[in-house]
Design a protein around this motif. Sequence first.
Motif, short mmCIF file in Angstrom:
data_model
loop_
_atom_site.label_atom_id
_atom_site.label_comp_id
_atom_site.label_asym_id
_atom_site.label_seq_id
_atom_site.Cartn_x
_atom_site.Cartn_y
_atom_site.Cartn_z
N THR A 167 35.30 -35.23 52.98
CA THR A 167 34.30 -35.15 52.66
C THR A 167 34.32 -33.33 52.46
O THR A 167 33.08 -33.38 51.67
N ASP A 168 34.81 -32.95 53.40
CA ASP A 168 34.74 -31.08 53.21
C ASP A 168 35.73 -30.22 53.71
O ASP A 168 36.68 -31.54 54.20
N GLN A 169 36.13 -28.80 53.43
CA GLN A 169 36.86 -28.61 54.30
C GLN A 169 36.66 -27.24 54.46
O GLN A 169 35.83 -26.48 53.72
N ALA A 268 35.12 -31.25 60.86
CA ALA A 268 36.34 -32.13 61.50
C ALA A 268 36.06 -33.57 61.97
O ALA A 268 37.31 -34.53 61.26
N GLU A 269 34.93 -33.54 62.58
CA GLU A 269 34.12 -34.61 62.64
C GLU A 269 33.97 -36.22 61.67
O GLU A 269 34.40 -37.23 61.66
N GLU A 270 33.08 -35.50 60.28
CA GLU A 270 33.23 -35.75 59.48
C GLU A 270 34.30 -36.63 58.45
O GLU A 270 33.74 -38.01 58.36
N ASN A 271 35.23 -35.21 58.48
CA ASN A 271 36.48 -36.26 58.16
C ASN A 271 36.76 -37.42 58.69
O ASN A 271 37.52 -38.31 57.60
N ALA A 272 36.88 -37.62 60.27
CA ALA A 272 37.35 -38.31 60.82
C ALA A 272 36.73 -39.43 61.24
O ALA A 272 37.52 -40.92 61.14
N PHE A 273 36.02 -39.87 60.80
CA PHE A 273 35.08 -41.26 60.56
C PHE A 273 34.90 -41.86 59.18
O PHE A 273 34.89 -42.86 59.59
N GLU A 274 35.07 -40.43 58.62
CA GLU A 274 35.45 -41.20 56.93
C GLU A 274 36.32 -41.82 56.57
O GLU A 274 37.23 -42.49 56.03
N ALA A 275 37.88 -41.40 57.91
CA ALA A 275 39.24 -42.02 57.71
C ALA A 275 39.03 -42.83 58.29
O ALA A 275 40.17 -43.79 59.02
N GLY A 276 37.92 -43.16 59.15
CA GLY A 276 38.16 -44.79 60.01
C GLY A 276 38.55 -44.36 61.18
O GLY A 276 38.61 -45.32 62.26
N GLY A 278 36.65 -42.06 63.52
CA GLY A 278 36.07 -41.05 64.81
C GLY A 278 36.24 -41.61 66.07
O GLY A 278 35.90 -40.35 66.68
N ASP A 279 36.07 -42.71 66.13
CA ASP A 279 36.33 -42.56 68.04
C ASP A 279 37.77 -42.36 68.59
O ASP A 279 37.70 -42.35 69.82
N LEU A 280 38.80 -42.28 67.75
CA LEU A 280 39.65 -42.23 68.22
C LEU A 280 40.34 -40.78 68.37
O LEU A 280 41.13 -40.71 69.15
N ILE A 281 39.88 -39.30 68.09
CA ILE A 281 40.33 -38.04 67.65
C ILE A 281 38.65 -37.16 68.76
O ILE A 281 37.58 -37.76 68.24
N ASN A 282 39.23 -36.93 70.09
CA ASN A 282 38.36 -35.79 70.56
C ASN A 282 37.88 -34.30 70.30
O ASN A 282 39.14 -34.21 70.20
N PHE A 283 37.55 -34.32 69.34
CA PHE A 283 36.84 -32.61 68.62
C PHE A 283 36.07 -31.88 69.46
O PHE A 283 35.11 -32.19 69.69
N LYS A 284 36.44 -30.59 69.62
CA LYS A 284 35.92 -29.38 70.24
C LYS A 284 35.78 -28.65 70.07
O LYS A 284 36.40 -28.09 69.46
N GLN A 285 34.39 -27.89 70.15
CA GLN A 285 34.83 -26.13 70.26
C GLN A 285 35.11 -25.01 70.97
O GLN A 285 34.63 -25.15 71.83
#
Length: 380
Positions: A167-169, A268-276, A278-285
């Motif tokens: 969705t973005d980069q 990164a979270e938005e892209n993961a959700f777009e890929a279906g 979102g619930d599988l990958i844990n992103f954090k700052q």
Amino acid sequence: MKNFDLIATSAMGLEAIVAKEVRDLGYECEVENGKITYKGDALAIARSNMWLRTADRVKIKVGEFKAYTFDELFEKTKALPWEQLLPEDAEFPVSGKSVKSKLFSVSDCQAIVKKAIVERLRTQYKKTTWFEENGPLFKIEVALLKDVVTLTIDTSGSGLHKRGYRTDQGEAPLKETLAAALIMLTNWTPDKPFVDPFCGSGTIPIEAALIGQNIAPGFNREFVSEGWNLITESIWDDVRAEAEDLAKYDQPLDISGMDIDHRMVKIAEENAFEAGLGDLINFKQMRVQDFTTRKEYGVIVGNPPYGERLGEKKAVEEMYKEMGRTFSPLDTWSIYMLTSNEEFEQIYGKPATKKRKLFNGFIRTDYYQYWGKRPPRVDK
């Protein structure tokens, strides 16, 4: 079913990985610089586009010959059976490139190839008027290398790195195909923890999740050859059904992505959700030097900043040093880092077990590999 000469194009340094993928699909292949050649039918074209994670494109090779004059280029192009591939209403733009060849004017080569194909189709389809070209798209390329002409038709459309989830980069996103290759060059299996400490827009963790659940990289997108009569709708339906059957959606995964920039974490979270996923990958700052874990036998894959810009080098090298200190207690973890910094091993504080030359776009990089201890063998 008719067999075609197929070419899976590849970034420099990834040929062996693309070739392994082609063989895993069941096709014998040969490896050349930047391309993998093999034979396959319409089903092979659809399956290659659906499944190849590290190839750039899949092309049909229509012909290959030597040409030293424009007349030769015209006659030999015209002699090829274009009517077996192009319908009467085909739209067929011609692109080109020429390297170390007598016929160096690309625009002239394009125009001559176009004219030769039109002449051939006109005879075959018994047409006196010009072709309207209002049907399906066939992108033709004329490529000359040392006077050898290769004529191909692209079956992919957008490059295969375009999976359809971005969705973005960020400023310098890693190509999805290269990200998949970085993971495939590791010893990671879906039952191990996986961490990307410089996740940016999330490409490496997302590709890891796709690999971990065996989700076909082309599942969420379309291909230009879906509009062709050559490959029937039922073939595409079968290939998508096969991809659905082979996906392991219930495979549990432990994948994390971190980045110092909170905006990138959000992307990164938005892209993961777009890929279906979102619930599988844990992103954090998080900064890389703040990373700690009690888990064992995991894999870290990173594409850290390279410090290519003036004024950034010192800060980046300081970060490499801190990263070396942070990762040194993780003796069961395998660590893989891609960077163009030739002093990486000295700054990081440890020689790599192995390194591999790769290109990130046009930047020459090395993939530094540090292999962790193997897990103890479990006697059955």
